[in-house]
Design a protein around this motif. Structure first.
Motif, PDB file in Angstrom:
ATOM      1  N   THR A  88       5.945   6.727 -18.698  1.00  0.00           N
ATOM      2  CA  THR A  88       4.716   7.098 -19.398  1.00  0.00           C
ATOM      3  C   THR A  88       4.460   8.592 -19.297  1.00  0.00           C
ATOM      4  O   THR A  88       4.266   9.277 -20.309  1.00  0.00           O
ATOM      5  CB  THR A  88       3.540   6.339 -18.782  1.00  0.00           C
ATOM      6  N   ILE A  89       4.472   9.106 -18.063  1.00  0.00           N
ATOM      7  CA  ILE A  89       4.185  10.544 -17.911  1.00  0.00           C
ATOM      8  C   ILE A  89       5.167  11.355 -18.740  1.00  0.00           C
ATOM      9  O   ILE A  89       4.797  12.251 -19.493  1.00  0.00           O
ATOM     10  CB  ILE A  89       4.267  10.948 -16.426  1.00  0.00           C
ATOM     11  N   GLY A  90       6.446  10.955 -18.667  1.00  0.00           N
ATOM     12  CA  GLY A  90       7.448  11.683 -19.439  1.00  0.00           C
ATOM     13  C   GLY A  90       7.119  11.653 -20.915  1.00  0.00           C
ATOM     14  O   GLY A  90       7.110  12.696 -21.590  1.00  0.00           O
ATOM     15  N   ALA A  91       6.793  10.462 -21.409  1.00  0.00           N
ATOM     16  CA  ALA A  91       6.544  10.334 -22.841  1.00  0.00           C
ATOM     17  C   ALA A  91       5.389  11.229 -23.259  1.00  0.00           C
ATOM     18  O   ALA A  91       5.501  12.025 -24.203  1.00  0.00           O
ATOM     19  CB  ALA A  91       6.239   8.882 -23.182  1.00  0.00           C
ATOM     20  N   PHE A  92       4.285  11.175 -22.510  1.00  0.00           N
ATOM     21  CA  PHE A  92       3.139  12.005 -22.899  1.00  0.00           C
ATOM     22  C   PHE A  92       3.466  13.478 -22.740  1.00  0.00           C
ATOM     23  O   PHE A  92       3.010  14.317 -23.519  1.00  0.00           O
ATOM     24  CB  PHE A  92       1.913  11.622 -22.066  1.00  0.00           C
ATOM     25  N   ALA A  93       4.294  13.807 -21.760  1.00  0.00           N
ATOM     26  CA  ALA A  93       4.694  15.208 -21.624  1.00  0.00           C
ATOM     27  C   ALA A  93       5.419  15.664 -22.882  1.00  0.00           C
ATOM     28  O   ALA A  93       5.188  16.762 -23.393  1.00  0.00           O
ATOM     29  CB  ALA A  93       5.593  15.371 -20.403  1.00  0.00           C
TER      30      ALA A  93
ATOM     31  N   ALA B 118       0.834  -1.197   0.000  1.00  0.00           N
ATOM     32  CA  ALA B 118       0.000   0.000   0.000  1.00  0.00           C
ATOM     33  C   ALA B 118       0.871   1.250   0.000  1.00  0.00           C
ATOM     34  O   ALA B 118       0.723   2.130  -0.852  1.00  0.00           O
ATOM     35  CB  ALA B 118      -0.903  -0.014   1.227  1.00  0.00           C
ATOM     36  N   LEU B 119       1.833   1.315   0.940  1.00  0.00           N
ATOM     37  CA  LEU B 119       2.645   2.526   1.040  1.00  0.00           C
ATOM     38  C   LEU B 119       3.453   2.738  -0.237  1.00  0.00           C
ATOM     39  O   LEU B 119       3.516   3.841  -0.785  1.00  0.00           O
ATOM     40  CB  LEU B 119       3.564   2.428   2.255  1.00  0.00           C
ATOM     41  N   PHE B 120       4.061   1.645  -0.749  1.00  0.00           N
ATOM     42  CA  PHE B 120       4.879   1.793  -1.951  1.00  0.00           C
ATOM     43  C   PHE B 120       4.039   2.360  -3.090  1.00  0.00           C
ATOM     44  O   PHE B 120       4.389   3.354  -3.725  1.00  0.00           O
ATOM     45  CB  PHE B 120       5.450   0.431  -2.345  1.00  0.00           C
ATOM     46  N   LEU B 121       2.864   1.765  -3.276  1.00  0.00           N
ATOM     47  CA  LEU B 121       2.033   2.213  -4.393  1.00  0.00           C
ATOM     48  C   LEU B 121       1.542   3.636  -4.150  1.00  0.00           C
ATOM     49  O   LEU B 121       1.540   4.475  -5.056  1.00  0.00           O
ATOM     50  CB  LEU B 121       0.853   1.254  -4.543  1.00  0.00           C
ATOM     51  N   GLN B 122       1.164   3.921  -2.904  1.00  0.00           N
ATOM     52  CA  GLN B 122       0.710   5.280  -2.633  1.00  0.00           C
ATOM     53  C   GLN B 122       1.811   6.279  -2.932  1.00  0.00           C
ATOM     54  O   GLN B 122       1.596   7.309  -3.558  1.00  0.00           O
ATOM     55  CB  GLN B 122       0.260   5.386  -1.177  1.00  0.00           C
ATOM     56  N   GLY B 123       3.029   5.920  -2.506  1.00  0.00           N
ATOM     57  CA  GLY B 123       4.143   6.813  -2.811  1.00  0.00           C
ATOM     58  C   GLY B 123       4.259   7.030  -4.311  1.00  0.00           C
ATOM     59  O   GLY B 123       4.328   8.157  -4.803  1.00  0.00           O
ATOM     60  N   THR B 124       4.220   5.914  -5.063  1.00  0.00           N
ATOM     61  CA  THR B 124       4.338   6.027  -6.514  1.00  0.00           C
ATOM     62  C   THR B 124       3.229   6.915  -7.058  1.00  0.00           C
ATOM     63  O   THR B 124       3.470   7.853  -7.828  1.00  0.00           O
ATOM     64  CB  THR B 124       4.231   4.619  -7.140  1.00  0.00           C
ATOM     65  N   ILE B 125       1.996   6.649  -6.628  1.00  0.00           N
ATOM     66  CA  ILE B 125       0.856   7.412  -7.152  1.00  0.00           C
ATOM     67  C   ILE B 125       1.043   8.891  -6.852  1.00  0.00           C
ATOM     68  O   ILE B 125       0.858   9.755  -7.714  1.00  0.00           O
ATOM     69  CB  ILE B 125      -0.458   6.899  -6.535  1.00  0.00           C
ATOM     70  N   LEU B 126       1.479   9.180  -5.621  1.00  0.00           N
ATOM     71  CA  LEU B 126       1.616  10.592  -5.255  1.00  0.00           C
ATOM     72  C   LEU B 126       2.666  11.270  -6.118  1.00  0.00           C
ATOM     73  O   LEU B 126       2.450  12.367  -6.647  1.00  0.00           O
ATOM     74  CB  LEU B 126       1.973  10.702  -3.772  1.00  0.00           C
ATOM     75  N   LEU B 127       3.797  10.607  -6.310  1.00  0.00           N
ATOM     76  CA  LEU B 127       4.827  11.206  -7.173  1.00  0.00           C
ATOM     77  C   LEU B 127       4.286  11.386  -8.581  1.00  0.00           C
ATOM     78  O   LEU B 127       4.388  12.460  -9.180  1.00  0.00           O
ATOM     79  CB  LEU B 127       6.071  10.328  -7.195  1.00  0.00           C
ATOM     80  N   ALA B 128       3.650  10.327  -9.079  1.00  0.00           N
ATOM     81  CA  ALA B 128       3.083  10.429 -10.422  1.00  0.00           C
ATOM     82  C   ALA B 128       2.112  11.600 -10.476  1.00  0.00           C
ATOM     83  O   ALA B 128       2.129  12.412 -11.405  1.00  0.00           O
ATOM     84  CB  ALA B 128       2.376   9.133 -10.788  1.00  0.00           C
ATOM     85  N   GLY B 129       1.274  11.715  -9.406  1.00  0.00           N
ATOM     86  CA  GLY B 129       0.319  12.814  -9.380  1.00  0.00           C
ATOM     87  C   GLY B 129       1.031  14.155  -9.398  1.00  0.00           C
ATOM     88  O   GLY B 129       0.650  15.067 -10.135  1.00  0.00           O
ATOM     89  N   LEU B 130       2.110  14.243  -8.616  1.00  0.00           N
ATOM     90  CA  LEU B 130       2.832  15.514  -8.561  1.00  0.00           C
ATOM     91  C   LEU B 130       3.381  15.872  -9.933  1.00  0.00           C
ATOM     92  O   LEU B 130       3.141  16.959 -10.468  1.00  0.00           O
ATOM     93  CB  LEU B 130       3.970  15.387  -7.542  1.00  0.00           C
ATOM     94  N   VAL B 131       4.063  14.883 -10.533  1.00  0.00           N
ATOM     95  CA  VAL B 131       4.634  15.146 -11.860  1.00  0.00           C
ATOM     96  C   VAL B 131       3.503  15.458 -12.837  1.00  0.00           C
ATOM     97  O   VAL B 131       3.572  16.402 -13.634  1.00  0.00           O
ATOM     98  CB  VAL B 131       5.442  13.924 -12.339  1.00  0.00           C
ATOM     99  N   GLY B 132       2.414  14.683 -12.718  1.00  0.00           N
ATOM    100  CA  GLY B 132       1.269  14.937 -13.593  1.00  0.00           C
ATOM    101  C   GLY B 132       0.751  16.350 -13.385  1.00  0.00           C
ATOM    102  O   GLY B 132       0.460  17.072 -14.337  1.00  0.00           O
ATOM    103  N   LEU B 133       0.724  16.773 -12.135  1.00  0.00           N
ATOM    104  CA  LEU B 133       0.233  18.125 -11.824  1.00  0.00           C
ATOM    105  C   LEU B 133       1.029  19.163 -12.614  1.00  0.00           C
ATOM    106  O   LEU B 133       0.474  20.086 -13.198  1.00  0.00           O
ATOM    107  CB  LEU B 133       0.381  18.379 -10.325  1.00  0.00           C
ATOM    108  N   PHE B 134       2.345  18.943 -12.668  1.00  0.00           N
ATOM    109  CA  PHE B 134       3.176  19.903 -13.410  1.00  0.00           C
ATOM    110  C   PHE B 134       2.683  20.006 -14.851  1.00  0.00           C
ATOM    111  O   PHE B 134       2.509  21.095 -15.393  1.00  0.00           O
ATOM    112  CB  PHE B 134       4.636  19.462 -13.389  1.00  0.00           C
TER     113      PHE B 134
END
Lengths: 99, 549, 523, 637
Positions: B404-409, B101-117
């Motif tokens: 993925t996020i990088g590529a779409f960015a 749970a924590l690992f995935l949450q961490g990943t999601i949050l980072l992804a969300g942050l980068v996505g937010l940018f």
């Protein structure tokens, strides 16, 4: 009356709903069919709850209604905006993106 | 007789209130989710009360802080040992706080942050009437091409609602893989799905496609969640409870006391199998596995690219997290039943995604199909049903989401008059025009293709290794074959960018603001670091590899 | 701990590559000189390796070992045996010539954006390839080897697809499409091979639990790790397939003619003389050491395929109309010899094969680079467009002839020694195959001399009448190679002394003894 | 003393290196450098010869080990030399005739701007040839073997601008390669059989024979036949003789040195050197004799039909080497005479070629004998030297050829049995034909009336005697061709000299020596007479008459080239062309096909993605159904 019958009814409703989704064109109707499926689920929950004699199922049913309501809000918003753009709510018209 | 006695004939006194014990709620361990939800609500208030011209900044600020804080909280929890020793069930059995749970949450949050940018990027589109604009519709409600839309654009409206929506989605995703009972699972599913449906509809350019994507995603998503819900109902009927632990007990047959009222349903394997299948189907829909994948290309193409990137990354993480938990915590006793089925799904997903991607002509669709293929690879790891399997999947998800996020960015950068130039032919000769962007994108493609020294390779190796150890050697071979097929179309794009002559009316590469630059930079950095020195993260993943039940 | 010499041999060109790539667009020549200096410095290091290597010492020397990816059982383990040391030296030796020969190959023709810097890219990529090739010669960890075995495809791919001959006969448009076709073909072939190998690598891990070549080999030897026969065979096939694509072995060879045909001559040399050697080297080091039984099991088939490569490659070389493709097919024939020598499993065969890798590298470099100079003068790769060059450019023709004679392995030149060793080694165990393979030397003479006759002799074609002879830079490239060819032809002892012990160890890995001479056997 | 051996090779090798790398600045002196170094080598040879003579007969083998060449486990090849009587003989012949021809070339190549390179190649040839005869093991011999092949390739194709020359050179090299293949396989077979291929352990000496005998006769026959194949290639024996005629494209000194005196006799050297092996393989020996007999007739017949003076001489060379091979095939009876004929032939054939060159030199490089005639008046020295060579080759009593050839015919009969009669008969017939065609050459060239005309660009040739540098060698060689035979034979000098190496065996001839000699005389007279009847008494037509079937066939080398062309060249072309097609369509096609089919599959599969939500829903619904069904099924089974 044997609560199992309610399960059969639920299954039937669910199937009807699913079939509706597959065969109806109008997005609103399709959406209604999905709601029907959700209701079928609710029925199943309640029936099971009755069989098991614990309240979880009924509580879940309430949650489901709430969620379904939220879904309606979002869903209608999207469908309506689509309708206003295309002057048609037919899901088959919305097929710009394919292949 | 006394009045009381008479009265007691047809009434009984209710138990004193004190007997219903108040819900016990571990705020500390729930803090990541709570922070994000809170911030989302704040965001709504911001929309309501902050004057329009400040909203954007306010929203970006709030969301960024929230996500960062939530991530900090996750790290704190992990450091505190909640990932390993102190792993526990919180919120009265609703939420599991453990390694995955924590690992995935961490990943999601980072992804969300980068996505937010990428959400907050406002330099790419040419400013309309002197107003900086982002990738979202000026006013979602106004009909495309109508006067109201023009007016909205003129007035410089922007849909700053996306930020709270993003936060809500993130919140849902945070709960999803941590959910420890089926109800929570379902609610979380809807909580992160609904905002995504909406965000899909909010593209500034190509609004028809955007709306169409939203409709498709919404209808199919709702359809799928109905199945999930029915599956939940069946499992509930099977086990008489929706908490994972209890169901697992029943499945394993290690249930202590069988309530006589439940004998006719409990242990009725038909219920169990059908229910499990339907729930799993709902999750497979979210991860975009064949044959539940068909929404993916259309939605990825139609949605605003930042949303696509975020969705492609975070949804996969959350959904796979949930899938892992279901399969490993609830249904391990059933693995001899679901493993062969998942084998089949994994095979068709890997091959299907890879093969169909070959003939794609739109970069976003191509990435969509590639994401399907990747879902297949991850499934191979899921099937391993070993601790290594879990950790390898976790690692893969982390690696994959940033690529993925990088590529779409990068996709958002390549634009022409019509907005983003997503048709592959437009990308011809990009390497000549702007070598740097092309090179960065090439890095991402190579990572997708799983070339050594990129995170893609480490991840692929991890899952295949796990699968092979789990006795799924044929799956590894098929995986290898399909990655060979997949390599073909990644390479094709590279050829296009570097070896073909740029067309004179080709697209321009917009110079992004630090926001997108950061997003891409993070993507590249993670890709290379995880490729060259993955050990630390593999350790994290393998420490996080144990579910609590 | 001592100075990590082997790492240095790889890191130096790697850093050089980055530095070269970073040279600003205007300073093109700076990039060239930088690349040249770096490659020379690497050569110095490689020579140090050779000097520090003690033929009578341990099997793997100058070893380094650091933890890397614990979860995958991967360590950063380097070490060279005689074979590896020699091949590292070969690589380091050839790169400076390649750089020097390609001096003008990447001067930008059309100006893309300001930031488009083909020249810097070209030389940076060459150095990158060098680094990776050297590492794959030095890696004693299977996974580590695999990483660079795969990764080197990317720079190679850009070198092939990004840079071609000037003044292509069909115009730049066609040329670029042909180039990218060749590049994609190269990449896909090798990628597929590599991915199949990946499956085998994973399988090996599942079986052995780690990737350390020495540990696994020892475990195999002392029986503490025994693979099921089928497992071993499948794993062997997985590895061998990848190496056979790289080598290339018939019928997996068709990418080579395209790649060598479309790439510039120096890059073509890089492919065939350096990169492809990794394939044959890996057969010798990994297939035989890790899967001795399976290797023996597969030997008959492999020998036949090698034989086909020899004859088939030579025949197709005869049939070519394009100089570079001709050399490519000749190389296919030669790789057939190398593989033949490896799998004949005799001391002579394997020493010969190793020697062959070195000599083939040098001789092909000589022939191909001169051919490149020729092509750059006339702007055509078609044999028919030349004639009588010998009259106008005698030195060019002379060096070309020497390169050709080396290719047909004329006694006195280096390739003869290795080719004869391979043949005699094969003949000792498989007389029939040895004899058929010997036909290859006649065919080799045929395609070489036909090439020389059609291009260099006869009346002078008007297009070549003004052709200048070799320039100073080009002489600097060719002369040392020619000297080496002659030196190693009359005195190969320095190389064989380093190689022999390693070969003996390999022979003991596969538990094979050289066949006894009939007479002594009779006694 | 033995340390001098290396110098024998080093001198010309140095010359080659200097001349080929020296560049234009050496053009002025290049030819003298080359000539001097050749002479140096000759002097060293003489010194060594004197040393050998100073030793006792059984101690005339010098060895010199330079360095270990290819040391590999179980495999040993060294750069080491062995100088015994046999190789000494060759050394003297090579360096002696070689020096003379260097000298001759100084004049002959005067007007060629690439003279320096020519001398470089000549020196290279000398070095390679000496390596061939001095090597102490077969692998090193192989190096020399191909080395001379290279030199011959370079020299035949020296005038590379002439396509015919380039083609001839290529052909020579290729045909030789076929032979070389035999040699290399032979070496491999030796290695696998004996574990070595060095002369000393393998062949041993007359006193203690080497291990060659230990192997089975089958193996030895195999080795012997492979060696014979090599010999056929190098010595232009049937069936690998086709290159020698074309090789005449090279400058005449080359034809004299390489394609008459020295290189083409390497095959004979190989067989004689490997005597120990052949002696143990009688079947192989029989084959050798047959090849020799066939070739000596073949060459002779071809020689009769050629109007090109050099080609006629080439045919004659072929034929004479046929004699040597025949003799070598006879075993110890013949070895000595083979070598002796080889030496004498070296003298007179070189002389004849130089004479021919001198004639061409005077006739604007005209080679057609039908355009000569009556030249004896214009170039007397050439006429005399050529004439002496002529008498020698036809075996005029008292001259070199008489002794050597006579001995061979005698030995052929001495083989005994039908074989003996057949071989001897063939040899006699050959002698007759030799007399015929040489007389023909002589008459057409030096007698009758002059028949020359202006050449293409209108130059009327002005026949004149050649310069000193050319005539001196001719004279020297003429001496050789007159006296060598007698000198060798009287007191069996040659026999005693070589006997320790080759062994000796008189055999028992059915015919007495005198009978044979008489017979030889008879056929000689007959041959000369016929020739005189045809070319001496009536004028020679300038345009060749159509001639009989045989004549026409002979003009085309008895159709052997046509055979090669049709079978090998055409067949090869078709094979390669079809293989190129196969490679492109089949091997490549399979791969591309796979890729294409995957692409097609993709195209078909993406049509499922038809953009309609409801069909997506259908697939999901179906998927769910399958999922459920499968799960239930798993439980069921």
């Amino acid at each position: 009356m044997n609560p199992v019958n309610y399960l059969y009814l639920a299954a039937l409703l669910f199937t009807i709903g699913a079939t509706g989704v597959l065969i109806r064109r109008n997005a609103i109707v399709v959406f209604m069919c999905i709601e029907l499926m959700l209701n079928a689920c609710n029925l199943a929950f309640v029936a099971f709850s009755r069989m098991h004699g614990n309240l979880d199922g009924q509580i879940i049913a309430f949650f489901t209604m709430v969620v379904a309501a939220a879904e309606v809000v979002v869903g209608l918003a999207i469908i309506v905006s689509l309708f206003r753009t295309r002057h048609s709510a037919s899901v088959d018209d919305a097929s710009l993106m394919k292949l | 007789m006394s009045a009381v006695a008479v009265h007691s004939l047809w009434t009984t006194a209710a138990d004193p209130i004190s007997k219903i014990d108040a819900p016990k709620f571990e705020y500390g361990q729930m803090s990541p989710t709570l922070i994000v939800v809170g911030a989302a609500i704040v965001g709504v208030l911001v929309e309501a009360f902050v004057p329009r011209k400040f909203r954007y900044y306010a929203q970006v600020f709030v969301s960024a802080v929230a996500l960062a804080a939530a991530f900090a909280a996750v790290v704190a929890l992990a450091a505190d040992g909640y990932g390993t020793t102190k792993a526990r069930i919180a919120a009265m059995g609703a939420i599991a706080v453990d390694g995955p749970a924590l690992f995935l949450q961490g990943t999601i949050l980072l992804a969300g942050l980068v996505g937010l940018f990428t959400f907050a990027e406002r330099r790419l589109d040419p400013a309309a009437h002197g107003n900086r604009v982002d990738s979202f519709a000026a006013q979602a409600a106004s009909v495309p091409g109508s006067d109201s839309e023009k007016a909205a654009v003129k007035a410089g409206f922007t849909t700053t609602e996306v930020f709270p929506l993003l936060l809500f989605a993130v919140a849902g995703m945070l709960i999803f893989p941590a959910a420890n009972d089926l109800l929570t699972l379902f609610v979380a599913l809807e909580v992160f799905s609904l905002p995504l449906y909406l965000m899909c509809a909010l593209a500034r350019r190509k609004r028809l496609m955007s709306q169409e994507a939203a409709v498709k995603y919404f209808l199919l998503g709702a359809f799928a969640s109905a199945f999930t819900l029915f599956g939940i109902a069946l499992l509930y009927g099977y086990a008489g409870s929706v908490t994972y632990a209890k169901i697992a007990q029943v499945v394993d047959g290690t249930v202590t006391t069988v309530d006589p009222a439940l004998v006719d349903t409990m242990g009725n394997d038909a219920l169990l199998l059908i229910g499990a299948a339907m729930i799993v189907m709902g999750l497979l829909f979210k991860v975009g596995a064949v044959p539940f994948h068909m929404w993916t290309p259309d939605v990825y193409q139609g949605a605003p690219t930042p949303v696509t990137g975020f969705m492609a990354a975070a949804t996969k993480v959350a959904a796979f997290g949930a899938l892992l938990r279901i399969l490993y915590v609830v249904l391990p006793g059933l693995r001899w039943d679901w493993r062969p089925v998942m084998w089949g799904v994994a095979v068709v997903t890997m091959l299907g995604g890879a093969i169909v991607a070959i003939t794609q002509t739109d970069i976003k669709r191509m990435l969509a199909y590639s994401s399907i293929a990747h879902a297949g690879f991850i499934l191979a790891g899921v099937i391993a049903t070993t601790p290594d399997g879990v950790s390898s999947v976790l690692f893969y998800l982390a690696a994959y989401s940033f690529v993925t996020i990088g590529a779409f960015a990068v996709v958002t950068l390549v634009r022409d008059a019509g907005g983003e130039a997503t048709h592959l032919s437009k990308w011809a000769g990009l390497g000549r025009r702007s070598p740097l962007v092309a090179a960065v994108f090439a890095v991402f493609l190579l990572a997708f293709a799983g070339i050594p020294l990129t995170s893609g390779f480490a991840g692929k190796f991890a899952v295949f290794k796990a699968a092979a150890e789990g006795g799924a050697a044929p799956l590894v071979v098929i995986g290898v074959i399909s990655s060979a097929i997949a390599a073909f179309f990644y390479i094709r794009v590279i050829v296009l960018m570097f070896f073909s002559e740029p067309s004179p009316e080709g697209p321009t590469v917009a110079v992004p603001s630090p926001l997108t630059t950061t997003a891409i930079g993070v993507g590249v950095a993670v890709t290379l670091v995880l490729g060259v020195a993955p050990q630390y993260f593999l350790d994290l993943a393998s420490q996080a590899g144990v579910f609590v039940r | 701990m001592s100075f990590p010499l082997l790492t240095a041999t790889a890191v130096l060109p790697a850093i050089g590559a980055v530095a070269t790539a970073a040279v600003p667009a205007a300073k093109r020549d700076a990039a060239k000189w930088l690349a040249l200096l770096v490659s020379l410095a690497t050569l110095v290091l490689a020579v140090v390796v050779l000097v520090r290597f003690d033929p009578d010492g341990a099997r793997y020397q100058l070893t380094e070992s650091h933890a890397w990816i614990k979860d995958f059982g991967v360590r950063y383990e380097l070490g060279v045996d005689g074979i590896g040391a020699v091949l590292v030296a070969l690589t380091a030796l050839l790169i400076p010539f390649i750089v020097l020969a390609g001096w003008h190959d990447a001067d930008p023709m059309e100006t893309g954006s300001r930031r488009w810097r083909p020249t810097q890219g070209f030389f940076a990529l060459i150095l990158a390839v060098e680094a990776m090739v050297i590492l794959s010669f030095e890696a004693t960890d299977v996974f580590l080897f695999y990483i660079f075995f795969e990764a080197m495809l990317i720079p190679m791919y850009f070198l092939i697809g990004g840079f071609g001959d000037r003044a292509h006969e069909h115009g730049e448009e066609v040329a670029s499409t042909q180039r990218s076709y060749a590049a994609v073909k190269f990449l896909l072939y090798n990628l597929v091979g590599g991915l199949i190998m990946l499956a085998a690598v994973i399988g090996l891990y599942v079986v052995a639990g780690n990737f350390s070549l020495q540990e696994i080999a020892e475990a195999r030897a002392n029986g503490s790790l025994d693979m099921a026969t089928d497992t071993e065979r499948w794993l062997f096939l997985g590895f061998f397939f990848a190496f056979a694509v790289k080598a290339p072995l018939w019928p997996l060879h068709t990418w080579l003619p395209n790649a060598m045909g479309e790439a510039t001559a120096p890059v073509a040399v890089l492919i065939t003389a350096v990169v492809d050697k990794v394939g044959t080297f890996a057969m010798l080091r990994f297939c035989l050491q890790l899967f001795p039984e399976a290797s023996k099991w597969a030997t008959p088939v492999i020998l036949v395929l090698a034989l086909i490569s020899i004859i088939y490659g030579a025949l197709l070389a005869v049939g070519q109309r394009d100089i570079k493709r001709l050399v490519a097919y000749a190389s296919i024939s030669h790789f057939g010899f190398i593989i033949l020598g490896i799998f004949a499993m005799t001391s002579q065969g394997q020493s010969g094969a190793t020697l062959y890798m070195v000599n083939h590298g040098i001789s092909t470099a000589a022939l191909m680079l001169v051919a490149g100079f020729l092509i750059s003068r006339r702007g055509s790769r078609l044999i028919a467009d030349y004639g009588g060059v010998q009259k106008v450019a005698p030195v060019l023709a002379g060096t070309f002839l020497i390169g050709g004679l080396a290719t047909l392995s004329l006694p006195g030149l280096a390739p003869f020694v290795s080719e004869f060793l391979v043949l005699v080694g094969t003949f000792a165990r498989y007389p029939a195959i040895g004899i058929i393979a010997t036909f290859g030397i006649v065919l080799a003479a045929l395609y070489t001399l036909v090439l020389y006759q059609r291009t260099m002799t006869g009346p002078v074609k008007t297009e070549v009448a003004k052709m200048p002879d070799l320039r100073a830079r080009e002489l600097v490239v060719v002369a040392p190679l020619v000297v080496l060819l002659i030196f190693l032809g009359v005195y190969p002892k320095p190389v064989t002394d380093i190689v022999n012990p390693a070969v003996q160890q390999t022979m003991s890995d596969v538990q094979k003894k050289d066949p006894q001479p009939e007479v002594e056997a009779a006694k | 003393m033995e340390n001098l051996i290396a110098l024998l090779i080093a001198a010309p090798l140095l010359g080659a290196a200097v001349l080929l790398c020296g560049g234009r600045r050496l053009d002025a002196v290049g030819h003298w450098i080359g000539t001097v170094l050749a002479a140096v080598s000759f002097v060293i040879g003489v010194v060594l010869f004197a040393d050998l003579l100073g030793r006792s007969a059984d101690d005339r083998t010098l060895t010199q080990h330079l360095w270990s060449w290819i040391p590999v486990e179980g495999f040993k090849a060294d750069v080491a030399f062995q100088l015994d009587q046999l190789s000494m003989t060759f050394v003297l012949l090579i360096t002696g005739v070689g020096s003379l021809i260097h000298l001759y070339s100084v004049g002959y190549m005067e007007h060629d701007e690439r003279r320096r390179r020519f001398f470089g190649y000549l020196n290279l040839f000398l070095a390679a040839m000496l390596l061939l005869v001095l090597a102490d093991n077969y692998l090193l011999l192989y190096v020399g073997w191909e080395g001379v092949g290279l030199a011959s390739y370079l020299l035949i194709g020296f005038w590379q601008h002439k396509p015919s020359a380039a083609t001839a050179a290529k052909k020579a090299f290729l045909v030789n390669r076929v032979g070389d293949m035999g040699l290399s396989i032979a070496v491999m077979l030796m290695f696998t059989t004996f574990g070595t291929f060095a002369f000393a352990p393998l062949l041993g000496t007359q006193e203690e024979p080497g291990i060659a005998g230990d192997a089975s006769e089958g193996t030895l026959t195999g080795i012997a036949l492979l060696l014979l194949l090599a010999a056929c290639g190098k010595s232009a024996q049937v069936p690998l003789q086709s290159w020698l005629g074309d090789a005449m494209e090279g400058p005449t000194p080359v034809s004299a040195l390489i394609h008459a005196a020295t290189m083409v006799t390497a095959g004979v050297y190989l067989i004689v050197r490997s005597g120990a092996i052949f002696n143990a393989a009688p079947d192989a020996q029989l084959v050798v004799t047959v090849v020799g007999a066939v070739t000596l007739l073949f060459g002779a017949i071809v020689g009769c039909a050629k109007d090109d003076i050099k080609k006629a001489l080439a045919g004659s060379t072929m034929s004479q080497i046929g004699y040597m091979v025949l003799a070598a095939g006879l075993g110890p009876i013949g070895y000595v005479w083979a070598i002796m004929h080889l030496v004498t032939h070296g003298f007179f054939k070189a002389g004849l070629f130089l004479g021919a060159g001198s004639v061409m030199h005077g006739m604007n490089d005209e080679v057609d004998m039908r355009r000569y005639g009556g030249l004896r008046k214009y170039m007397p020295i050439t006429f005399v030297t050529f004439g002496l060579g002529y008498l020698a080759i036809i075996g005029f009593p008292g001259l070199s050829g008489f002794f050597s050839k006579d001995k061979i015919i005698e030995a052929a009969f001495a083989k005994g049995g039908t074989e003996g009669w057949i071989l001897g008969g063939a040899a006699l017939l050959g002698a007759a034909i030799t007399a015929y065609y040489m007389t023909r050459v002589m008459l057409m060239t030096f007698f009758g009336e002059k028949r020359w005309q202006p050449d293409a660009d209108g130059h009327e040739p002005h026949p004149h005697e050649s310069p000193r540098s050319m005539t001196i060698p001719m004279i020297v060689l003429a001496f050789g061709s007159v006296f060598a035979g007698a000198f060798f034979t009287i007191g069996d000098r040659f026999l005693n000299w070589l006997e320790p190496v080759t062994g000796d065996d008189h055999g028992h001839s059915p015919l007495s020596a005198t009978t044979v000699t008489l017979a030889t005389m008879v056929v000689l007279v007959v041959g000369v007479a016929i020739a005189y009847g045809q070319y001496g008494r009536r004028p020679v037509p300038v345009v060749a008459p159509r001639g009989s079937m045989l004549t026409r066939a002979a003009r085309r080398d008895l159709l052997q080239d046509d055979f090669n062309h049709v079978v090998l060249v055409r067949g090869g072309e078709h094979l390669t062309r079809s293989l190129v097609y196969v490679d492109h369509t089949l091997v490549d096609g399979v791969v591309n096909g796979t890729a294409a089919s995957v692409g097609g599959l993709s195209g078909r599969m993406r049509r499922v993605q038809n953009g309609f939500v409801r069909s997506y829903a259908v697939s999901m619904f179906g998927g769910a159904a399958i999922l459920i069904a499968a799960t239930l099924l798993m439980r069921a089974v």
